[in-house]
Write an enzyme that holds these catalytic residues in place. Structure first.
Site, short mmCIF file in Angstrom:
data_model
loop_
_atom_site.label_atom_id
_atom_site.label_comp_id
_atom_site.label_asym_id
_atom_site.label_seq_id
_atom_site.Cartn_x
_atom_site.Cartn_y
_atom_site.Cartn_z
N VAL A 162 -55.37 -43.35 36.52
CA VAL A 162 -56.31 -42.24 36.63
C VAL A 162 -55.85 -41.24 37.69
CG1 VAL A 162 -58.71 -41.60 37.07
CG2 VAL A 162 -58.20 -43.72 35.86
N TYR A 163 -55.37 -41.73 38.82
CA TYR A 163 -54.86 -40.84 39.87
C TYR A 163 -53.75 -39.96 39.32
CZ TYR A 163 -52.37 -39.35 44.07
OH TYR A 163 -51.73 -38.60 45.03
N ALA A 164 -52.76 -40.56 38.64
CA ALA A 164 -51.65 -39.79 38.11
C ALA A 164 -52.11 -38.84 37.01
CB ALA A 164 -50.56 -40.72 37.57
#
Length: 254
Positions: A162-164
């Site tokens: 999700v961060y990426a």
């Protein structure tokens, strides 16, 4: 919104807003731009004391700076931050979208709860959207926008899905926004750091993981906030020809 004003720039001095600038990479960027002659708006979300420390460091080197509190996920707060910057310094020339969050335990996609997902989107993606949208009508002709991505996009490590994804969206927005600003002479670029020795990266990782990741790049070390600040300063400089690009400042990792 709380504002700490300590000095006033002249009408021709270049002015930079650096989001998430109270510590880590953001603080180093703010101090580097201060040394480079910019009046700096040190944005912070919650820690006024740390933001004031950055302001004091810039002032100690004969620079100009103020601290302005704003949650970049709140579009009204972002608009108010730009207005505070213009009220203090008369203009805004550079926006550095450094503010971002990363879950310390790096959950796999299937283990990511709604609250974590929503907060990552709100800060990392919508926060940069909010500031870019505000900058489109407030930056001086010839301004520069520097967004933040991540080299994790290239590594595709488990736990960063999700961060990426939020940062992948930033890269796409960077490229398209650069084209949408045709006629204003405003460049839009992004920096994608590799593993960098900050609390955001180090929190939640074992010493073994940190050691392994520090050796992954051919230069065999973690990046430093100063490494990233120098890359940002290059993209923030006036009259640059680089536009719509993502610079991977990662020691050759990917």
């Amino acid at each position: 919104m709380q504002t700490t004003q300590t000095s006033t720039a002249n009408n021709t001095q270049q002015v930079a807003i650096v989001t998430g600038a109270s510590r880590g990479i953001g603080a180093e960027i703010a101090k580097q731009l201060g040394l480079d002659g910019y009046a700096v708006v040190v944005n912070y979300a919650g820690n006024a004391a740390e933001a004031q420390n950055v302001v004091d460091a810039i002032l100690a080197n004969q620079g100009q700076a103020i601290a302005v509190q704003a949650d970049v996920a709140d579009s009204k707060a972002v608009d108010a931050m730009f207005e505070q910057a213009i009220a203090a310094f008369g203009r805004v020339d550079v926006l550095v979208n450094n503010a971002g969050i990363m879950p310390p335990k790096l959950p796999m996609l299937a283990d990511t709860d709604d609250a974590t997902f929503d907060r990552l989107i709100a800060v990392n993606l919508k926060g940069s959207f909010n500031t870019m949208r505000a900058a489109a009508t407030r930056l001086q002709q010839g301004g520069r926008i520097v967004n933040f991505s991540t080299s994790v996009i290239g590594l595709a490590l488990p736990g960063y899905a999700v961060y990426a994804a939020t940062k992948g969206a930033i890269e796409v927005m960077t490229n398209i926004f650069a084209k949408e600003l045709r006629g204003k002479q405003i460049s839009v670029n992004a920096v994608a750091p590799g593993p960098t020795a900050t609390a955001l990266f180090l929190d939640g990782k074992t010493p073994e993981t940190i050691e392994r990741m520090s050796k992954m790049a051919p230069l065999e070390r973690l990046g430093s906030p100063e490494d990233i600040a120098r890359a940002v300063a290059f993209l923030a400089a006036p009259d640059g020809w680089v536009n719509g690009q993502t610079i991977r400042a990662n020691g050759g990792l990917v």
